[in-house]
Motif scaffolding. Structure first.
Motif, short mmCIF file in Angstrom:
data_model
loop_
_atom_site.label_atom_id
_atom_site.label_comp_id
_atom_site.label_asym_id
_atom_site.label_seq_id
_atom_site.Cartn_x
_atom_site.Cartn_y
_atom_site.Cartn_z
N SER A 163 0.83 -1.20 0.00
CA SER A 163 0.00 0.00 0.00
C SER A 163 0.87 1.25 0.00
N ILE A 164 1.89 1.25 0.85
CA ILE A 164 2.80 2.40 0.93
C ILE A 164 3.55 2.59 -0.39
N ALA A 165 4.06 1.50 -0.96
CA ALA A 165 4.79 1.58 -2.22
C ALA A 165 3.89 2.07 -3.35
N LEU A 177 -7.71 7.90 -3.46
CA LEU A 177 -8.20 6.59 -3.02
C LEU A 177 -8.37 6.56 -1.51
N LEU A 178 -7.40 7.11 -0.78
CA LEU A 178 -7.51 7.15 0.67
C LEU A 178 -8.70 8.00 1.11
N GLU A 179 -8.92 9.09 0.42
CA GLU A 179 -10.06 9.95 0.74
C GLU A 179 -11.37 9.21 0.49
N LYS A 180 -11.44 8.50 -0.61
CA LYS A 180 -12.65 7.75 -0.96
C LYS A 180 -12.93 6.63 0.03
N MET A 181 -11.87 6.03 0.57
CA MET A 181 -12.04 4.84 1.40
C MET A 181 -11.82 5.12 2.89
N LYS A 182 -11.91 6.39 3.28
CA LYS A 182 -11.76 6.71 4.69
C LYS A 182 -13.02 6.32 5.46
N PHE A 183 -12.90 6.27 6.76
CA PHE A 183 -13.99 5.85 7.64
C PHE A 183 -15.20 6.76 7.50
N LYS A 234 -5.03 8.87 11.12
CA LYS A 234 -4.15 9.54 12.07
C LYS A 234 -2.78 8.90 11.97
N GLY A 235 -1.74 9.74 11.96
CA GLY A 235 -0.40 9.20 11.79
C GLY A 235 -0.25 8.62 10.40
N LEU A 236 0.47 7.52 10.29
CA LEU A 236 0.63 6.86 9.00
C LEU A 236 -0.73 6.28 8.58
N THR A 237 -1.22 6.73 7.42
CA THR A 237 -2.50 6.25 6.89
C THR A 237 -2.24 5.49 5.60
N LEU A 238 -2.78 4.29 5.53
CA LEU A 238 -2.61 3.47 4.34
C LEU A 238 -3.87 2.66 4.10
#
Length: 393
Positions: A163-165, A177-183, A234-238
């Motif tokens: 995910s990070i890579a 993608l992270l915005e779309k799949m956030k809580f 929060k912090g590292l988000t993946l």
């Protein structure tokens, strides 16, 4: 939805898959299977596709059986997420692994994808059947041991590293993608009644000498929105797995005696902290004795393996997630394990005949099992003891 309905839905997809595999007169056999109370969202099947003088295909299929009420409450498109995982995300991960020329030992493996049906209330996924290659699921009623747990978190670390890579290679796309799949906070609004029942169930099962401590913690920290904070980025988000527990993993013993672990369920991939997946695995799969012996060892092993997996993908772990940040997050997220125990232990430890269903009008409330197993109070009190020992209760 009856088993006849789900099999009919599945056979329509299997006919299409057989044609795509160039079977002209395919013999398709379908057998319903059960996980003994470990699965609630799908009807499961073993499939064989055969034809004279052609390779036989051993497949595994799951057909959605989540009812309308539960779907409206979850606010989580489980089947859409899994379809995206197999059709797009995991294909991107495979390219990253190929690009970095990872050895078989260093690669994350997942089941081969054969096809899907995206139609609402007919959602179906067809994969290779890992069971025919010797893979099995861990007994959910037994605590994990070190040999299994260490290999399971190695696979988790590889999943997180990919995910990070992926984010490093596609920063703009990844951010979207992270915005779309956030809580989604709306997910908790229908859970309050269930939570109150589960909290009362936990208090009733807690040993008398610890009951008041747990009660005070629930009264102070038991608000659902306070609990939802653990799922906020929060912090590292993946892209975390979201349901990383032994029932969603398959393993087999290799010739050298070590285990190989493969994640097999990607319905709950979402944006969040990697610590959530790690604690989720530990507190859904272990007992107090395991945690006393191996909690610090396992959390240390995870970071070591994450760092190794990142370096294998030409990503600097000290830049992405320094050890001090990891330790800080681990301490900050630790109360999640207690919350998780209250919510999930009744279901995870339930006997198969008392397992809940998501098909009916009770929706999420059906997850409050009417009859818990004898294992439930043992596992629950083990978690309570942990959190007293750690100074949280």
């Amino acid at each position: 939805m009856t088993s006849v309905d789900t099999e009919q839905i599945l056979r329509q997809l299997l006919d299409k898959i057989a044609k795509e595999l160039n079977y002209e007169e395919a013999n398709v056999s379908v057998k319903a299977i059960t996980t003994g109370g470990a699965n609630y969202s799908s009807a499961l099947y073993e499939v064989k596709i055969s034809e004279p003088n052609k390779e036989e295909r051993d497949l595994f299929a799951k057909v959605a059986i989540v009812g309308e009420v539960a779907r409206s409450q979850f606010h989580l498109p489980l089947f859409d997420i899994e379809r995206f995982a197999y059709n797009e995300l995991l294909q991107s991960y495979a390219k990253i692994q190929d690009k970095n020329q990872l050895s078989d030992e260093n690669r994350l493996v997942w089941p081969k994808f054969y096809g899907c049906n995206p139609n609402p209330y007919e959602e179906t996924i067809v994969l290779e059947n890992l069971a025919t290659k010797g893979y099995v699921t861990y007994d959910r009623l037994k605590s994990i041991d070190w040999a299994y747990a260490s290999k399971a978190v190695e696979s988790l670390a590889k999943f997180h590293a990919l995910s990070i890579a992926y984010g490093e290679e596609n920063p703009t796309e990844y951010a979207k993608l992270l915005e779309k799949m956030k809580f989604n906070p709306n997910r908790v609004e229908h859970m309050n009644d269930a939570y109150v029942k589960l909290a009362n169930m936990a208090l009733a099962a807690t040993r008398e000498e610890n009951k008041e401590k747990l009660k005070k913690y629930i009264e102070k920290e038991g608000d659902l929105m306070k609990m939802a904070k653990f799922y906020q980025p929060k912090g590292l988000t993946l892209l975390k797995h979201g349901d990383y527990r032994p029932s969603n993993l398959m393993h087999k013993t290799k010739e050298d005696g070590t285990l190989h672990v493969i994640p097999v369920d990607f319905q709950t991939i979402s944006a969040g902290s990697p610590i959530i997946d790690l604690l989720y695995f530990i507190f859904t799969g272990s007992d107090e004795d395991f945690r006393r012996q191996h909690y610090e060892q396992l959390t240390g092993h995870y970071y070591q393996e994450l760092s190794r997996a990142l370096r294998n993908l030409n990503v600097n772990p000290e830049k992405i997630y320094p050890k001090e940040d990891y330790n800080k997050d681990l301490k900050e997220f630790l109360p999640f394990g207690l919350v998780l125990g209250l919510f999930t232990l009744p279901i995870i430890t339930v006997e198969a005949e008392n397992a809940p269903s998501l098909q009916g009008d009770d929706g999420i409330n059906s997850m409050v099992v009417s009859k818990t197993s004898n294992l439930y109070p043992e596992r629950l009190n083990g978690i309570v003891n942990d959190y007293i020992r750690w100074g949280i209760l």
